[in-house]
Motif scaffolding. Structure first.
Motif, short mmCIF file in Angstrom:
data_model
loop_
_atom_site.label_atom_id
_atom_site.label_comp_id
_atom_site.label_asym_id
_atom_site.label_seq_id
_atom_site.Cartn_x
_atom_site.Cartn_y
_atom_site.Cartn_z
N SER A 1 14.03 0.93 -1.19
CA SER A 1 13.89 -0.15 -0.22
C SER A 1 14.55 0.23 1.10
O SER A 1 15.59 0.90 1.13
CB SER A 1 14.53 -1.42 -0.77
OG SER A 1 14.53 -2.45 0.20
N ASN B 1 15.87 -1.88 3.95
CA ASN B 1 16.22 -3.17 4.51
C ASN B 1 16.64 -3.00 5.97
O ASN B 1 17.59 -2.26 6.27
CB ASN B 1 17.36 -3.80 3.71
CG ASN B 1 17.76 -5.15 4.23
OD1 ASN B 1 18.54 -5.25 5.17
ND2 ASN B 1 17.21 -6.20 3.63
N ARG C 1 4.87 -0.93 3.86
CA ARG C 1 5.36 -2.28 4.09
C ARG C 1 4.73 -3.21 3.08
O ARG C 1 3.51 -3.22 2.91
CB ARG C 1 5.04 -2.76 5.51
CG ARG C 1 5.63 -4.13 5.80
CD ARG C 1 5.61 -4.47 7.28
NE ARG C 1 4.25 -4.53 7.80
CZ ARG C 1 3.97 -4.90 9.04
NH1 ARG C 1 4.95 -5.20 9.89
NH2 ARG C 1 2.72 -4.94 9.46
N GLU C 2 5.58 -3.97 2.40
CA GLU C 2 5.14 -4.91 1.38
C GLU C 2 5.29 -6.33 1.90
O GLU C 2 6.32 -6.67 2.50
CB GLU C 2 5.95 -4.74 0.10
CG GLU C 2 5.85 -3.34 -0.50
CD GLU C 2 6.74 -3.17 -1.72
OE1 GLU C 2 6.20 -2.98 -2.81
OE2 GLU C 2 7.97 -3.27 -1.57
N LEU D 1 6.31 -9.89 2.47
CA LEU D 1 7.50 -10.70 2.14
C LEU D 1 8.68 -9.88 1.64
O LEU D 1 9.73 -10.43 1.31
CB LEU D 1 7.16 -11.79 1.13
CG LEU D 1 6.01 -12.74 1.51
CD1 LEU D 1 5.75 -13.73 0.38
CD2 LEU D 1 6.30 -13.46 2.82
N ARG D 2 8.54 -8.56 1.59
CA ARG D 2 9.62 -7.73 1.03
C ARG D 2 10.10 -6.66 2.01
O ARG D 2 11.11 -6.02 1.76
CB ARG D 2 9.15 -7.06 -0.27
CG ARG D 2 8.77 -8.06 -1.36
CD ARG D 2 8.49 -7.37 -2.66
NE ARG D 2 9.67 -6.69 -3.20
CZ ARG D 2 9.66 -5.99 -4.32
NH1 ARG D 2 8.54 -5.85 -5.03
NH2 ARG D 2 10.77 -5.41 -4.75
N GLY D 3 9.39 -6.44 3.10
CA GLY D 3 9.81 -5.44 4.07
C GLY D 3 9.32 -4.04 3.75
O GLY D 3 8.31 -3.87 3.06
N TYR D 4 10.05 -3.06 4.22
CA TYR D 4 9.63 -1.66 4.09
C TYR D 4 10.29 -0.97 2.89
O TYR D 4 11.35 -1.38 2.43
CB TYR D 4 9.99 -0.89 5.36
CG TYR D 4 9.19 -1.28 6.58
CD1 TYR D 4 7.95 -0.71 6.83
CD2 TYR D 4 9.69 -2.21 7.49
CE1 TYR D 4 7.22 -1.05 7.95
CE2 TYR D 4 8.97 -2.55 8.62
CZ TYR D 4 7.73 -1.97 8.84
OH TYR D 4 7.00 -2.32 9.96
N ARG D 5 9.64 0.08 2.47
CA ARG D 5 10.23 0.97 1.46
C ARG D 5 9.69 2.38 1.69
O ARG D 5 8.63 2.57 2.29
CB ARG D 5 9.89 0.52 0.04
CG ARG D 5 8.41 0.62 -0.31
CD ARG D 5 8.19 0.46 -1.80
NE ARG D 5 6.77 0.55 -2.14
CZ ARG D 5 6.30 0.74 -3.37
NH1 ARG D 5 7.15 0.86 -4.38
NH2 ARG D 5 5.00 0.81 -3.60
#
Length: 220
Positions: free
Chosen positions: A33, A35, A65-66, A68-72
């Motif tokens: 992740s 953040n 990019r997912e 509602l979850r941001g980047y990973r």
């Protein structure tokens, strides 16, 4: 984390390089992740240039990019994805090499030779040192992109560029000890020699052998 000697460069550019280096060094692993708030505190920069850097990395295929979850960091490629990438590359790259051989110019050959030399220089260190891996990565990317651009068909060059992000992902997550750079260096030389000789079919054959070999070395 900002390079004080490069303060004239946009911070987003610096953050792009910082994150890319972290990916290559293994500091941030596949699937991890990213953040933005935590990155902002860790790297001591505002969130805006980080968002820009991550958006650019998303286009390379190295970041996802997912909702509602941001980047990973992009996950490791599956065996099926690697096989499908091989199929796509074999449809495209031998043809690009053949066409580049027909359109080779002294300037193009000089630029291509530079990438061959840089790649050979990286071969001994690519599997053990971040700096060697960085040179391997960049010289390999430029080698293939030069050939795509020299082929004379802008649509095919765009197709390769679109595929290029996944090829970068393939390179990155092959990681240390598995690049096969020592084997790939003579393959680059063979492609160059055929292109320089104006041997289109030979260039296509050498490119096909190289792309197949790179995949087999990773899977093996």
């Amino acid at each position: 984390m900002i390079d004080q000697t490069a303060t004239k460069r946009p911070i987003a550019d610096q953050m792009y390089d910082v994150l890319l280096h972290q990916f290559m060094s293994g500091q941030r692993s596949a699937g991890q992740s990213l953040n933005i708030g935590a990155l902002s505190r860790e790297l001591d920069v505002s969130q805006t240039p980080l968002r820009e850097a991550l958006a650019r990395l998303e286009h390379t295929g190295l970041v996802e990019r997912e909702a509602l979850r941001g980047y990973r960091v992009a996950p490791m490629m599956t065996r099926l994805e690697i096989q499908q990438l091989l199929e796509a590359r074999l449809l495209l790259e031998p043809h690009l090499a053949e066409q580049a051989a027909a359109r080779a110019t002294p300037e193009f050959l000089a630029q291509l030779q530079e990438t061959v030399d840089a790649f050979e220089e990286s071969a001994e260190q690519a599997d053990f040192e971040t700096e060697g891996f960085d040179l391997y990565w960049r010289s390999d990317d430029r080698f293939h992109m030069l050939i795509a651009n020299q082929a004379g068909n802008s649509f095919l060059a765009m197709a390769y560029a679109a595929l290029g992000g996944q090829i970068q992902r393939f390179r990155l997550f092959s990681k240390f000890g598995r690049t096969g750079a020592k084997h790939a260096a003579p393959e680059h030389k063979a492609i160059y020699a055929a292109i320089a000789a104006g041997d289109g079919p030979g260039a296509a054959e050498a490119m096909s052998a190289h792309v197949t070999g790179a995949t087999q070395r990773l899977l093996g």
